[in-house]
Design an enzyme around this catalytic site. Structure first.
Site, PDB file in Angstrom:
ATOM      1  N   CYS A 424      -1.463  -3.277   8.141  1.00 18.42           N
ATOM      2  CA  CYS A 424      -0.394  -2.908   7.213  1.00 18.42           C
ATOM      3  C   CYS A 424       0.259  -1.643   7.731  1.00 18.42           C
ATOM      4  O   CYS A 424      -0.114  -1.112   8.786  1.00 18.42           O
ATOM      5  CB  CYS A 424      -0.892  -2.750   5.781  1.00 18.42           C
ATOM      6  SG  CYS A 424      -1.880  -1.262   5.486  1.00 18.42           S
ATOM      7  N   HIS A 586       0.558   3.095  -2.291  1.00 15.58           N
ATOM      8  CA  HIS A 586       0.042   4.194  -1.483  1.00 15.58           C
ATOM      9  C   HIS A 586       1.149   4.656  -0.548  1.00 15.58           C
ATOM     10  O   HIS A 586       2.171   4.002  -0.393  1.00 15.58           O
ATOM     11  CB  HIS A 586      -1.207   3.780  -0.694  1.00 15.58           C
ATOM     12  CG  HIS A 586      -1.039   2.520   0.097  1.00 15.58           C
ATOM     13  ND1 HIS A 586      -1.145   1.272  -0.477  1.00 15.58           N
ATOM     14  CD2 HIS A 586      -0.755   2.308   1.405  1.00 15.58           C
ATOM     15  CE1 HIS A 586      -0.959   0.354   0.447  1.00 15.58           C
ATOM     16  NE2 HIS A 586      -0.699   0.946   1.597  1.00 15.58           N
TER      17      HIS A 586
END
Length: 667
Positions: A424, A586
């Site tokens: 990611c 996040h």
């Protein structure tokens, strides 16, 4: 060779046609309203075939010398609504009321994220359009149904969490009734007359084409549209509604065969089976069975994409098939779905059987002749091209095709897979959870020697065997690891691609070597203090929820204020929706400098938030300075992959109970 599996609809690559993708999505949307109700269309088609004055029973009766005066006004005439039978029958009411209402209900429920209230309001709104028109209101249902569901969702959001306990049912029922009634009036006054006029104009255009023997020209647009996956927009949005109206009046419609005729695909595949080369020649016979008998037309699309000039052969075959039906005045009584020869035969009325079957044979023959000639003069090799064409087709369609995968054997080629990386943007949140879920599946299948780790995309190297990413990040991952097999997902918790990865391991690696122990990670205790757990979140939007979770991290002293902005930046680039009601916002990889120590926040919402079109009730903010947050992420993955654990979080009444569920699970 790099293989890309997309799930479920990848965004267009730079330089691709965004308009085409939007039309494809629109066609898919129309198809999703119609296809779940195909059974009702088939039921109507069979009842029509049996009981109308020109149906099977009447035809058999006439063949044995019975007159309609002797038996036609009995139960057959009553079911078929024959003139003089004293009954409206069930043929007319089914197409006038049942089918449009089913489509409207389905569209409304889709737009309200599978909520029944959206379906009910969509059906009410559709009823207004039905009552305001003299033609079957399929197009109106495709407008009023989704409008009802979408608008009801927006109205419900206005007073969400503001209704006093005990009054929820009263407010919900009256709001749905009042708004549905209002939309029914709008449908009656506006949608019904508008769609009636549109249908009349479209029918006039078709009539002009038929009267001037120009209807075969539609193949010039329809056949290439199929290859580009625009057929749903054309078929479900125009041909099926107009064809159904025509079939109601005349007992059949040629429009049902403009796109569904399996002849062109059969002719093309036969040409490859005889005159093709390499993989294409070897795979064509099996593809014929899938296409002609199974009705899965997409199986022949890669063959055309491999040699685009072959689109001329399917256009020629399509035109020949339409011309044959025009000459014989033949058509189908109802939609043929899927477009197999079996479905076509079942939907063919007795008087059209010869013409319809000839149209299939003629279209197959013309396509075969043109394709054979083009293949004979082509000096290029087919080997390898079919694999690339299949990948191109899947990219155009927007998702992996398991049928097309049979063409090139993509699940069996290549060497053994020993390393899997879940990547990611930052490598600390989404990838960690996805890797945990995938690792469990891989090791449970007996492939303990296969490593499954998470990384940031920027840290990818071209030495991994398989890379898993969110569908929006696949292109970046391919640049970092061009030799790897790339798999795209959009649901980190329960993606069907994980099972496909296990199947790929079974094909590439053979028998598993046994389960492996989970890699050791630091304990997560202390990462989630009770003051960072909010049992009832205040946010009502995705962005507000991200801010709410981020401020809890700031309040812990774990991150600087700038980290919250980085969380929003991360969400704008790639969604942090994980599936199963969970999102884990996040910061970006560049924002790690704003993290003072690893920490996690937890917020639960009484009503689901709209998270890029997906439902979210649990938002977990993440700040990972090193690897010491991975333990609780693994617990999160374990919890949210288990519906019973999610139910425990829904029932929890104190922060301590939440912590017990999240930190007390061993991955």
């Amino acid at each position: 060779m790099t293989s890309v599996v997309s799930d479920p609809m990848s965004p267009p690559e730079p330089g691709s046609t965004g308009a085409r993708m939007r039309v494809q999505r629109f066609g898919t949307f129309l198809s999703n309203m119609v296809l779940p109700n195909i059974g009702a269309f088939i039921a109507w088609g069979l009842i029509t075939a049996l009981f109308i004055p020109t149906g099977w029973i009447a035809s058999i009766g006439k063949a044995f010398g019975f007159s309609t005066d002797e038996y036609g006004y009995g139960f057959v005439g009553q079911l078929g609504g024959w003139e003089g039978s004293g009954s409206d029958g069930i043929v007319g009411p089914m197409i006038t009321f049942l089918l449009p209402l089913l489509i409207g209900y389905t569209g409304g429920r889709m737009m309200y994220q599978d909520n029944i209230r959206g379906g009910v309001v969509g059906a009410i709104a559709t009823m207004g359009a039905v009552a305001g028109s003299e033609v079957p209101m399929f197009l109106g249902a495709m407008v009023m149904g989704p409008l009802g569901g979408w608008s009801m969702k927006r109205i419900d959001a206005l007073w969400a969490h503001k209704i006093r306990p005990g009054f929820e049912m009263l407010v919900n029922n009256f709001s749905a009734g009042i708004w549905g009634g209002f939309l029914a009036i709008i449908g009656f006054l506006v949608a019904g007359p508008f769609v009636s006029e549109f249908s009349r104009l479209a029918s006039n255009v078709i009539d002009v084409l038929v009267e001037n023997n120009l209807l075969p020209l539609t193949s010039i647009f329809i056949e290439p549209a199929k290859i580009l996956f625009l057929n749903n927009a054309i078929n479900q949005g125009i041909l099926t509604p107009l064809g159904t109206s025509e079939a109601l009046d005349q007992g059949k419609s040629i429009l049902f065969l403009l796109e569904a005729n399996p002849g062109p695909g059969l002719g093309l595949l036969l040409a490859f089976a005889i005159f093709g080369k390499g993989i294409a020649k070897a795979s064509a016979p099996g593809a014929i069975l899938i296409q002609f008998v199974g009705g899965i037309h997409e199986i022949y699309f890669p063959y055309v994409l491999m040699k685009p000039i072959l689109v001329l052969s399917v256009i020629g075959g399509g035109m020949a098939g339409v011309a044959t039906n025009v000459v014989f005045d033949s058509g189908l009584r109802s939609v043929a779905s899927p477009g197999s020869i079996i479905a076509v035969a079942v939907a063919t009325p007795g008087g059209s059987f010869v013409g319809v079957m000839l149209s299939v044979l003629v279209s197959a023959g013309v396509t075969f002749l043109i394709a054979s000639f083009l293949l004979k003069i082509d000096r290029s090799e087919d080997d390898g091209d079919l694999t690339a064409a299949t990948a191109d087709m899947e990219a155009r369609k927007g998702k992996k095709s398991s049928i097309a995968g049979a063409l090139v054997g993509t699940t069996t080629g290549g060497g053994a897979i020993r390393s899997i990386v879940f990547a990611c943007d930052a490598g600390m949140g989404s990838s960690a959870m996805g890797a945990s879920v995938l690792r469990k599946k891989v090791h449970a299948a007996g492939f303990g020697d296969v490593t499954v780790v998470n990384k940031a995309i920027s840290n990818l190297r071209d030495d991994q065997d398989l890379v898993v990413t969110h569908q929006d990040l696949t292109a970046r991952a391919q640049r970092g690891a061009p030799s790897a097999v790339h798999v795209s997902v959009d649901n980190f918790m329960a993606s069907p691609r994980y099972d496909e990865i296990v199947e790929l391991l079974q094909a590439r690696n053979g028998a598993g070597s046994g389960a492996a122990a989970e890699p050791d990670v630091p304990a997560a205790s202390g990462m989630l203090p009770e003051e960072a757990v909010v049992m009832t979140g205040r946010a009502r939007t995705r962005d507000d929820a991200i801010t709410e979770a981020g401020e809890l991290l700031v309040a812990q002293g774990a991150v600087e204020q700038s980290y919250v902005a980085a969380m929003h930046e991360r969400e704008r680039s790639v969604s942090t929706h994980m599936g199963n009601l969970l999102a884990i916002p996040h910061g970006t990889n560049e924002a790690k400098g704003a993290i003072r120590r690893s920490a996690i926040s937890f917020v639960r919402y009484d009503e689901p938030l709209d998270w890029n079109g997906k439902e979210v009730r649990f938002v977990v903010g993440i700040a990972g300075a090193g690897d010491d947050h991975l333990g609780i992420l693994r617990s999160l993955a374990t919890v949210f992959a288990d519906k019973s654990r999610v139910a425990e979080l829904e029932r929890a009444t104190t922060p301590a109970e939440v912590r017990a569920v999240l930190e007390g699970v061993h991955a």
